[in-house]
Enzyme design. Structure first.
Site, PDB file in Angstrom:
ATOM      1  N   ALA A 109       0.839  -1.210   0.000  1.00  0.00           N
ATOM      2  CA  ALA A 109       0.000   0.000   0.000  1.00  0.00           C
ATOM      3  C   ALA A 109       0.870   1.254   0.000  1.00  0.00           C
ATOM      4  O   ALA A 109       0.669   2.160  -0.819  1.00  0.00           O
ATOM      5  CB  ALA A 109      -0.945  -0.010   1.193  1.00  0.00           C
ATOM      6  N   PRO A 145     -10.710   3.198   5.207  1.00  0.00           N
ATOM      7  CA  PRO A 145     -11.063   2.554   6.486  1.00  0.00           C
ATOM      8  C   PRO A 145     -11.856   1.258   6.301  1.00  0.00           C
ATOM      9  O   PRO A 145     -11.797   0.371   7.146  1.00  0.00           O
ATOM     10  CB  PRO A 145     -11.918   3.596   7.197  1.00  0.00           C
ATOM     11  CG  PRO A 145     -11.754   4.851   6.461  1.00  0.00           C
ATOM     12  CD  PRO A 145     -11.221   4.568   5.101  1.00  0.00           C
ATOM     13  N   GLU A 173      -0.069  -7.438   8.026  1.00  0.00           N
ATOM     14  CA  GLU A 173       0.390  -8.338   9.082  1.00  0.00           C
ATOM     15  C   GLU A 173       0.044  -7.878  10.504  1.00  0.00           C
ATOM     16  O   GLU A 173      -0.018  -8.697  11.410  1.00  0.00           O
ATOM     17  CB  GLU A 173       1.913  -8.562   9.029  1.00  0.00           C
ATOM     18  CG  GLU A 173       2.635  -8.047   7.815  1.00  0.00           C
ATOM     19  CD  GLU A 173       2.693  -9.033   6.648  1.00  0.00           C
ATOM     20  OE1 GLU A 173       2.528  -8.584   5.517  1.00  0.00           O
ATOM     21  OE2 GLU A 173       2.886 -10.225   6.854  1.00  0.00           O
TER      22      GLU A 173
END
Lengths: 176, 327, 744
Positions: C515, C638, C711
């Site tokens: 990202a 979000p 992660e």
């Protein structure tokens, strides 16, 4: 304990040819007639012959639910269904839920609630949810969770899948 | 999956005739277990005969309060049939504790009786398994036997029967109606599944050319104080480590009759009628249930990895009895 | 003037959602080609030895079977072992399927059966008869712990553990101490999509390959190296990837075998692994860890000791960062850390979601919990007492940003942590013990050189392209948002196409770096396009921008306008049309700026609060509630971000309670190679999960200030659950997963 040499994997070869069987299956409203080898599963028929690859193969043993389709309105695992056994049946796959450009409410709810990530279990989840809605056994959160437990999601989208099913149940309540 | 011939049978008597001719032929119902095993290469067949369309797909009420579940009734249809829900809720609960909604929509009740073990070794052609190939040995006995039998195992096989439904059927004293070349016969559920002995390839006492027609349930007083308890590694869509189907009849605060079967502990649903007698006439109290569970597990033998199932099994029995008594 | 649109930070629905809910999204095994044939892999039944003979006659006699490829008749592959390496390979000799007669592990691919239909290939694969000469083997690293070694050469990304101070001395002097051993089992990634490759043979030794991979460039380079092909002749595509979690970081053998077959037959070939075969390659390694902690009465750590011994294969030395976190997560002067390997006759382990940290933090955060009870201190207080603003692993450098304290505070408030009783086994509801646990999570905010391409057309459409994949993380969506916002467009005017080596090269998708890195590259490409359009606009006759600088204009609503006089505007497509330009194109790159980045530790953090209910008789554990507070820089979306965290938490629960690859070490064979027996959570196992994103501004990690989320959701969760189980029952389980048999 160890044997020195072993022969593994294998058995009789087979030249014996078994006949294909003519089968007519209605898929998403379209009639398919073809000759099918009896050992072909509905899943492989859909994916490899009919090129309806929306139905997924996640384990091929009825242990994940990715291959869920609706046969005569009921959700089943197409990987454990022999195509020949469904001669004359009506099958609905993920490709058949959208009608005239309008998504099925559960498809829309999956997008709204972000009820998927990689998308691979999604067609199975959605077909399963359609089955759940028509069965009508699940009303509470726990019941929905239980009734959606035949569909694994490795990405872990479960809370959002629950939310998507609830969204449609709510909509149904509002406009029956 | 090996190539095979497929045909759809239109009547049970015709199906039996056709079966008799071919020793490698098999009936197919829902196929959820057979197709799985054929893909693994554990099962094979030259000829599959579809018996889903021979008129065995109804749940019927019989005179005297009995009900009859056709062999090709799916697990879902059986569980949600009004007759089962009302009179045999224990059976409903056990069926719904098994597999997934999709599988229950496919699997037939007849097929459920014939479900084969989930022993890892049985499923893996690279290992020795007497159930798959008698005489090849059993890698499970000295291997990972966490999910294996506590009762009735043999030196040849320690597999357990995986069904939830059958555990309830055992509690409910179901009768299995079968049709063979010599006509119909009735097998008590207790006699239907067998212990592995020296021929683990045979899970049950059905002969190859016999077809299950229906499951009949005699009227049962166990529709009030009943419970199906299932302990598993995750909360759903998993086979039982241990399960217990319990029913009792209470009158004036005392146990008049009780019927208890356990799953996940043996090659067949396990009952101990001698232990059951310990409950008769007693008050439904934890102490009584504990005594019972100790007696039930007296002959249990752990194999190492599955030792925990002895204690777990006792607790499961106590809990199931307690839940049933409080219902 | 049109309304201004901002997309970054908005909870927009996935742009690939429609394709995924209608079945239109195509995965590796779903591309057609005329004359396609099917390959099914034959796996070794034995664990170690040599193939003496392969008898393919029965298989070849089956209708529709075309060929059985073995080491004896395979096409030529590179002689050099290093050519089988890839962007994520550990040092050592790399595995080469069908290379020679050696069998290294049970389940190794030893032949490929190719047939006109899948069914014929599947059946014939069972008919291949293989004779082996067996050799002794050991698949259980536990039985060889005395052979542990620290490899000299390590894998890219591995940080050599750095000790400091004198942990032994501090430990011996401290008033409170704990020392415990933690066991983590082998786990397999098991994405829902089984590994698959469709090779479309285009003629003239040219191939279009649809591969299940996390790196199209990695697969392409591997195929070219191994088969001696020019990159011009090999195009790898992966537009949709059905999960991977690390399984696609290395080219897996289905790719190799499919290309091999296509090359040999000069035909299009599809190879799909079975679920059982999904257990026959990389995995999270089993490990044994020892953690020794000591502290004063105030809870301040006097020493941290953390050592790990993990399994690896005979061929490669796989290492992941298990213990390094223990030197940076809490303030402590005396740290001793160690990482060793033991070889076993298994396949090489492979990065799996939050490699290293997942097992390392389970141990460290369980040990912190144990220490808190030893001291008699609230476990959250203990963590706060050791909070650090410096990364002591690297000379006390500061963090680029670190809002972990806010994570603790906001997570605790939402969870109601302050109401928790300190004593274990103090809360019961009917037949169930209830417990609550906390743990900290940490992961790296990595920055990898990435490139994206942007093209704006005179029709007003913006096309973003890159070789990067989207394994379900939401890459399509965030790149679209970033591009739309940068050029002031609607989302519908942006098309993102990724997962193709014909596009600009991108790194592997993994490590939570996509990202931030790809997002920044996309932004850079769009900035460059913006500048080009601006330059065109300046040259237009009577341009309102003739005297303006780029910084004087805004891009909004499909237009370019002057900041000080927004009424002076021109639509972007008009600029192109008037300039007689069909499209404007630019590439953008984002690469680490070491001068700026290295002086700082760059990490994401989380605080995980879990509640469990444990059946007092059965030991069945139900996670009833999870609150996770995450600090991970800027949140691009979000909605998809929350999903990433939900997934991570579900994985953490799975690690705590379910997942374990069980091997019968006498046979050297994995037993539970199916979804029926390798348990991952089902819907019913998963409770409400509350995700809090703690705002965190970061101007160092990358241009966007995005740290990545793949992660951080998993790390910390297993320990939080295990700690809650202890709090509920007083029973500490140090070997995962915590199944009923360990609780009874």
């Amino acid at each position: 304990m160890q044997k020195n040499k072993i022969e593994a994997s294998g058995g009789r070869g087979s030249n014996q040819t078994f006949k294909s069987v003519p089968v007519t299956i209605q898929v998403n409203g379209r009639k398919f007639t073809c000759d099918v080898e009896p050992w072909t599963t509905l899943l492989d028929l859909l994916r490899e012959k009919f090129e309806l690859t929306g139905t997924k193969k996640g384990c091929d043993h009825g242990q994940c639910g990715a291959c869920t389709v609706l046969i005569d309105g009921k959700r089943v695992n197409s990987c454990l269904t022999l195509a020949v056994m469904k001669d004359g049946a009506e099958v609905t796959t993920i490709e058949g839920l959208e009608r005239e450009g309008i998504l099925h409410p559960i498809q829309k709810a999956f997008i709204d609630q972000d009820a998927f990530q990689c998308g691979y279990c999604t067609p199975g989840q959605i077909c399963s949810a359609v089955g759940l809605l028509s069965e009508g056994h699940a009303k509470t959160d726990d019941e929905i969770r239980e009734e959606m437990s035949g569909n694994l999601c490795r990405c872990g989208a479960y809370p959002n899948i629950l939310a998507a099913v609830k969204q449609v149940l709510q909509e149904k309540k509002v406009s029956p | 999956m090996n190539p095979f011939q497929f045909e759809r049978s239109s009547s049970s008597s015709e199906a039996i005739l056709r079966m008799g001719k071919n020793s490698r032929a098999k009936f197919i119902g829902g196929g959820t277990n057979l197709i799985d095993l054929m893909k693994e290469g554990v099962e094979s067949s030259d000829f599959l005969l579809d018996v889903n369309h021979v008129g065995m797909n109804e749940v019927l009420e019989l005179p005297g309060g009995r009900i009859r579940i056709g062999a090709s009734v799916t697990n879902s249809d059986a569980a949600y049939s009004g007759l089962v829900e009302e009179r045999f809720p224990l059976l409903r609960d056990a069926i719904l504790a098994g597999a997934s909604p999709q599988l229950r929509n496919m699997a037939t009740c007849g097929g459920n009786l014939l479900q084969r073990t989930r022993c890892y070794y049985f499923y893996d052609l690279a290992t020795a398994c007497n159930k798959r190939e008698n005489g090849s040995g059993c890698d499970a006995i000295a291997g990972n036997n966490r999910i294996h039998a506590l009762f009735g195992a043999s030196d040849a096989c320690i597999a357990v029967h995986p069904s939830d439904m059958c555990v309830a059927l055992a509690t409910l004293n179901a009768e299995i109606h079968v049709l063979g070349p010599n006509g119909p016969r009735v097998i008590r559920i207790a006699d239907f599944h067998r212990l592995p002995g020296n021929d683990p390839t045979r899970d049950n006492t059905l002969s190859r050319d016999e077809l299950i027609i229906a499951i009949e349930l005699p009227p049962s007083p166990l529709n009030h104080h009943y419970h199906y308890a299932k302990v598993r590694d995750r909360s759903s869509y998993a086979f039982a480590l241990i399960s217990a189907a319990v029913g009792m009849n209470l009158e004036a605060g005392k146990i008049q009759s009780a019927s208890i079967a356990m799953g996940g502990v043996a090659h067949k649903p396990w009952r101990d009628s001698r232990a059951e007698k310990l409950l008769i006439g007693k008050r439904p109290e934890i102490r009584v249930f504990r005594d019972f569970s100790e007696a039930f597990f007296k002959s249990a033998r752990g194999l190492g990895h599955n030792n925990f199932k002895i204690e777990l099994g006792k607790r499961t029995l106590v809990r199931a009895l307690e839940e049933a008594s409080l219902k | 003037m049109k309304e201004s649109q901002t997309w970054i930070g908005k909870p927009v629905s996935r742009v690939d959602g429609y394709a995924k809910v209608t079945g239109a999204a195509r995965y590796a095994a779903e591309f057609k080609s005329d004359g396609l044939v099917y390959g099914v892999v034959v796996s070794s039944d034995v664990t170690k030895g040599k193939i003496l003979k392969i008898d393919s006659r029965s298989a070849l006699a089956c209708d529709g079977v075309i060929e059985v490829i073995t080491h004896e008749n395979r096409p030529k592959v590179s002689f050099w072992n290093r050519k089988f390496g890839d962007q994520d390979s550990p040092p050592g000799d790399h595995f080469r399927a069908l290379y020679d007669s050696e069998v290294y592990y049970s389940g190794q691919p030893v032949a490929l059966v190719i047939a006109e239909t899948f069914e014929a290939a599947r059946y014939a694969a069972k008919l291949v008869v293989i004779t082996y000469e067996l050799e002794e083997y050991e698949t259980d690293f536990h039985s060889r712990l005395e052979e542990a070694y620290a490899p000299k050469e390590t894998k890219p990304g591995f940080e050599k553990p750095k000790s400091r101070g004198d942990a032994d001395e501090a430990f011996s002097q401290a008033p409170h101490k704990i020392s415990a051993e933690y066991d983590s089992p082998t786990q397999h990634h098991n994405p829902m999509e089984m590994h698959a490759t469709t090779v479309v043979y285009e003629g003239d030794d040219t191939y279009t390959i649809y591969d299940k991979t996390q790196g199209t460039a990695n697969s392409q380079a591997y195929v070219c190296q191994v088969f001696g092909l020019s990159p011009k002749k090999v195009r790898v595509r992966a537009p949709f990837v059905g999960g991977a979690f690390g399984s696609g970081l290395r080219p897996q053998y289905q790719l190799y075998l499919a290309v091999m077959a296509a090359k040999k037959l000069q035909r299009s070939v599809r190879v799909v692994l079975t679920r059982q075969q999904m257990f026959s390659f990389g995995h999270r390694p089993a490990s044994v860890q020892t953690v020794k902690l000591s502290a004063g009465e105030d809870g301040v750590l006097h020493s941290v000791g953390h050592s790990v011994t993990a399994e690896t294969s005979q061929l490669e030395d796989y290492m992941e960062n298990v213990v390094s976190w223990s030197g940076m997560l809490y303030k402590c002067e005396n740290v001793e850390v160690k990482h060793e390997l033991v070889k076993a006759d298994i396949f090489t382990p492979l990065d799996m979601r939050a490699p290293g940290a997942t097992s390392g933090l389970f141990a460290l955060e369980s040990a912190m919990d144990e220490l808190s009870y030893e001291i008699g201190m609230d476990p959250l207080e203990l963590r706060l007492a050791n909070y650090t603003e410096k990364d002591q692993n690297y000379f006390g450098r500061s963090f680029s940003s670190k809002e972990l304290r806010a994570c603790y505070e906001q997570g605790a408030a939402k969870f109601g942590w302050s109401k928790r009783a300190l004593k274990p086994r103090s809360l019961r509801e009917g037949k169930k013990w209830i417990g609550q646990g906390v743990a900290t999570g940490v992961w790296d905010a990595l920055h990898m050189k990435s490139t994206a391409s942007a093209e704006f057309t005179s029709k007003g459409e913006l096309k973003i392209t890159s070789g990067v994949t989207d394994i379900g993380t939401g890459t399509y969506t965030i790149l679209t948002q970033i591009a739309a916002e940068t050029l002031g467009l609607n989302l519908e005017n942006v098309t993102t196409s990724i997962g193709d080596t014909d596009f600009t090269p991108a790194p592997l998708q993994g490590g939570s770096w996509t990202a931030g890195s790809m997002g920044s590259a996309t932004q850079a490409a769009c900035f460059a396009v913006r500048e080009k359009i601006f330059k065109l606009a300046k040259k237009l006759p009577d341009s309102p921008f003739s005297d303006a600088e780029l910084s004087d204009v805004l891009f909004e609503g499909g237009e370019m306008l002057l900041k000080k006089d927004p009424s002076r505007s021109v639509s972007l497509n008009d600029v192109l049309k008037s300039s007689r330009v069909d499209s404007v194109k630019a590439e953008g790159t984002s690469a680490p700026n070491y001068l700026k980045e290295l002086p700082h530790a760059r990490n994401t953090h989380s605080a995980v609060f879990a509640e469990v209910k444990v059946d007092a008789d059965f030991g069945m554990i139900e996670v009833s509630r999870v609150v996770v507070a995450v600090a991970a820089g800027k949140i691009l979306n979000p909605k998809t971000a929350r999903s990433q965290i939900l997934g991570g938490v579900v994985w953490g629960m799975s690690q705590a309670l379910f997942e374990e690859t069980v091997t019968d070490h006498r046979l050297g064979r994995i037993l539970n190679h199916s979804f029926a027996e390798y348990h991952i959570p089902v819907n019913r196992d998963v409770p409400e999960i509350d995700v809090i994103f703690v705002p965190e501004a970061d101007s160092i990690v990358n241009e966007l200030g995005v740290k990545g989320l793949g992660e951080i959701g998993i790390v910390g969760t297993a320990a939080a659950v295990a700690n809650a189980v202890f709090h509920a029952t007083g029973k500490r389980v140090r070997n995962l997963p915590i199944r009923p048999d360990k609780m009874v």
